[in-house]
Enzyme design. Sequence first.
Site, PDB file in Angstrom:
ATOM      1  N   ARG A  25       0.853  -1.198   0.000  1.00 22.75           N
ATOM      2  CA  ARG A  25       0.000   0.000   0.000  1.00 22.75           C
ATOM      3  C   ARG A  25       0.879   1.235   0.000  1.00 22.75           C
ATOM      4  NH1 ARG A  25      -3.217  -3.854   2.423  1.00 22.75           N
ATOM      5  NH2 ARG A  25      -4.986  -4.274   1.048  1.00 22.75           N
TER       6      ARG A  25
ATOM      7  N   ASP B 167       0.191  -6.757  -3.362  1.00 24.86           N
ATOM      8  CA  ASP B 167      -1.232  -6.503  -3.118  1.00 24.86           C
ATOM      9  C   ASP B 167      -1.797  -5.812  -4.357  1.00 24.86           C
ATOM     10  OD1 ASP B 167      -3.791  -6.000  -1.724  1.00 24.86           O
ATOM     11  OD2 ASP B 167      -2.626  -6.504   0.056  1.00 24.86           O
TER      12      ASP B 167
ATOM     13  N   HIS C 267      -6.341  -9.994  -3.727  1.00 30.19           N
ATOM     14  CA  HIS C 267      -5.352  -8.920  -3.582  1.00 30.19           C
ATOM     15  C   HIS C 267      -4.280  -9.036  -4.663  1.00 30.19           C
ATOM     16  CE1 HIS C 267      -6.945  -7.121   0.066  1.00 30.19           C
ATOM     17  NE2 HIS C 267      -7.135  -8.321   0.578  1.00 30.19           N
TER      18      HIS C 267
ATOM     19  N   ASP D 136      -6.473 -14.315   2.067  1.00 29.29           N
ATOM     20  CA  ASP D 136      -7.587 -13.575   2.690  1.00 29.29           C
ATOM     21  C   ASP D 136      -8.389 -12.817   1.632  1.00 29.29           C
ATOM     22  OD1 ASP D 136      -5.281 -11.974   2.251  1.00 29.29           O
ATOM     23  OD2 ASP D 136      -6.202 -10.375   3.420  1.00 29.29           O
ATOM     24  N   GLU D 137      -9.598 -12.475   1.987  1.00 26.17           N
ATOM     25  CA  GLU D 137     -10.416 -11.519   1.252  1.00 26.17           C
ATOM     26  C   GLU D 137     -10.390 -11.748  -0.265  1.00 26.17           C
ATOM     27  OE1 GLU D 137     -10.268  -7.757   4.302  1.00 26.17           O
ATOM     28  OE2 GLU D 137      -8.662  -7.864   2.820  1.00 26.17           O
TER      29      GLU D 137
ATOM     30  N   TRP E 272      -6.649 -13.948  11.851  1.00 30.64           N
ATOM     31  CA  TRP E 272      -6.779 -12.478  11.963  1.00 30.64           C
ATOM     32  C   TRP E 272      -8.191 -12.038  12.268  1.00 30.64           C
ATOM     33  CZ3 TRP E 272      -9.254  -8.929   8.505  1.00 30.64           C
ATOM     34  CH2 TRP E 272      -9.815  -9.497   7.360  1.00 30.64           C
TER      35      TRP E 272
ATOM     36  N   TYR F 294      -3.769  -5.346  15.581  1.00 29.83           N
ATOM     37  CA  TYR F 294      -3.751  -4.528  14.355  1.00 29.83           C
ATOM     38  C   TYR F 294      -3.296  -3.106  14.712  1.00 29.83           C
ATOM     39  CZ  TYR F 294      -5.282  -7.644  10.675  1.00 29.83           C
ATOM     40  OH  TYR F 294      -5.323  -8.643   9.726  1.00 29.83           O
ATOM     41  N   PHE F 295      -2.020  -2.866  14.428  1.00 30.21           N
ATOM     42  CA  PHE F 295      -1.426  -1.591  14.817  1.00 30.21           C
ATOM     43  C   PHE F 295      -1.731  -0.477  13.818  1.00 30.21           C
ATOM     44  CE2 PHE F 295       2.102  -4.107  17.241  1.00 30.21           C
ATOM     45  CZ  PHE F 295       1.170  -4.448  18.210  1.00 30.21           C
TER      46      PHE F 295
ATOM     47  N   TRP G 244      -0.591  -2.580   8.581  1.00 34.72           N
ATOM     48  CA  TRP G 244      -1.121  -2.347   7.226  1.00 34.72           C
ATOM     49  C   TRP G 244      -0.984  -0.861   6.932  1.00 34.72           C
ATOM     50  CZ3 TRP G 244      -1.939  -6.619   4.610  1.00 34.72           C
ATOM     51  CH2 TRP G 244      -2.302  -7.786   5.278  1.00 34.72           C
ATOM     52  N   THR G 245      -0.641  -0.535   5.672  1.00 37.64           N
ATOM     53  CA  THR G 245      -0.195   0.846   5.444  1.00 37.64           C
ATOM     54  C   THR G 245      -1.075   1.670   4.492  1.00 37.64           C
ATOM     55  OG1 THR G 245       1.327   0.081   3.726  1.00 37.64           O
ATOM     56  CG2 THR G 245       2.209   0.286   5.971  1.00 37.64           C
ATOM     57  N   GLU G 246      -2.350   1.324   4.372  1.00 38.08           N
ATOM     58  CA  GLU G 246      -3.204   2.194   3.541  1.00 38.08           C
ATOM     59  C   GLU G 246      -3.102   3.643   4.017  1.00 38.08           C
ATOM     60  OE1 GLU G 246      -4.199  -0.704   4.822  1.00 38.08           O
ATOM     61  OE2 GLU G 246      -5.734  -1.703   3.604  1.00 38.08           O
TER      62      GLU G 246
HETATM   63  C1  ACM Z   1      -6.245  -8.997   6.508  1.00 37.60           C
HETATM   64  O1  ACM Z   1      -6.238  -8.066   7.340  1.00 37.60           O
HETATM   65  N1  ACM Z   1      -6.959  -8.892   5.413  1.00 37.60           N
HETATM   66  C2  ACM Z   1      -5.475 -10.204   6.706  1.00 37.60           C
END
Ligand code: ACM
Length: 522
Positions: free
Chosen positions: A153, A182, A253, A315-316, A382, A407-408, A458-460
């Site tokens: 991201r 991703d 992703h 995932d997702e 997760w 989740y930081f 996660w860096t969005e």
């Molecule tokens: C995730 O946060 N989609 C693993």
Amino acid sequence: MPALLAALIAPSLVSTASPFAEPVLLPKPARVEWRGGTFAYLPDARVQLPADAARLRETAFPNFVRSGKGTGPGVTLTRDARFTDPEAYRIEIAKDGVTIRAGGDAGFYYASVTFRQLLPVSVDRGTTVPLPLGVIEDQPRFRYRGMHLDVARHYMPKAFILRFLDLMAAHKFNHFHWHLTDDQGWRLQIRRYPKLTQVGAWRKETMRGHYRNQQWDGTRHGGFYSQGDVREIVRYAAARHVTVVPEIEMPGHAQAAIAAYPELGNLNTSLPVATSWGVIENVFNAEPSTIQFLQHVLDEVTELFPSPYIHVGGDECPKKQWKESAKAQARIQALGLKDEDELQSWFIRQMGEHLRTRGRRLIGWDEIREGGLAPGAIVMSWRGMTGGIEAAKQGHDVIMSPTDFTYFDYYQSPDTVREPLAIGGYLPIEKVYAFDPVPPELSAAEATRVLGGQGQVWTEYIPDGDRVEYMAFPRACALAEVLWSPSADRSWDEFSRRLPFHLDRLAARGVKFRRLDAGRVR
Ligand code: ACM
């Protein structure tokens, strides 16, 4: 530590900055016994290493011993075959010097991390430090102590990755989960498929502000790691006893890869590298050519990364395109599968088997359980702990990384106006400290399946390294103790008294952590 022991320690030991009559150690060692009295340690003292451990001079004692040529009593490292845990160590500080015992280099390394915490934040090589006489006996509670970083991201330069590894090692984390691909970027050079980075590493622009505003910054963003960079990073990590676990996301992703090679997708059209966040419908197809493409990618990945584990995401993965694709439906039929979930399970299984022939194990996010879990696969749980609990009960190894505790990228304060924009959620450090990777639902035997836990970055909404540090610290300090220290004597009150002094260490290194008093009304 019992009050009596604390009282025995010489007053000269009490640092002016610390209210403690003992050194501030974080994560807290398994057992500490202070015996009273001190040893006058000269930071320039000789470090005597086992003959086959010369490498430790550069990695384990670099900050405070460069020459190690001093005379007089110093530090002696001794290999001891009685240590069965390779990460365990024992430090004895006696009147005539310091003796460190461990089974091997990892134990010596962690001893050096602890030993560094016995010294002041800033060490003057010419000035003696009164070290408390006593013994530290230590080993980790979990063998997988992970930190994750999403560089898809937002690309993070190599120098920052090295710094992040240093900070991890200083907290005794031992696995770096590197989220390399991703929808918004493919960051790993693959020699066989150059367009993955020529095309997939760059996006036209990036979402600006909150998702709901639907605004973009108009600025091209990207970058990737050459295979030379990766080798350097893996070597640097290994010297600090950190295993780099790469993640190559599939089957979801995947838009950046499909942008580079449209034949990997389901739509027969060219797609850009994604510029928005969220769960995106453009996923890999399940054709034999795509399976082979990804296996070729994994071949270069296993060449680059010696990690016993390779993460393939999972995932997702929305199933819309597979439901609408005649080819995907024909694959489901031909393979004798029930539905799209089973197709995803089959997909992941192809990767698991491929990795197994190369002596590696697959890790996937907990969705890989849907439609049947690949044999030997490790579940990274997760979406809460349920997936991990069920997998452990079925005899699978699991790593706990639940959103609620790890989740930081979530806010550190309920006051989201004062905090920098984040994805949402609220995860205060107290809650991280309350995390237990072994939930009460598991029996003692099942609990052995929990390899450990991991913090996610996660860096969005995290554009650069400074913000990574702000989001990760000090929450990662709490997680480090959760994953290393015995759970029995864990106390938030006691930890929160140690933490400010530990943060002085981070401040001295220029870490942009979130101050404990941030956001407080003054
Ligand atoms: C995730 O946060 N989609 C693993």
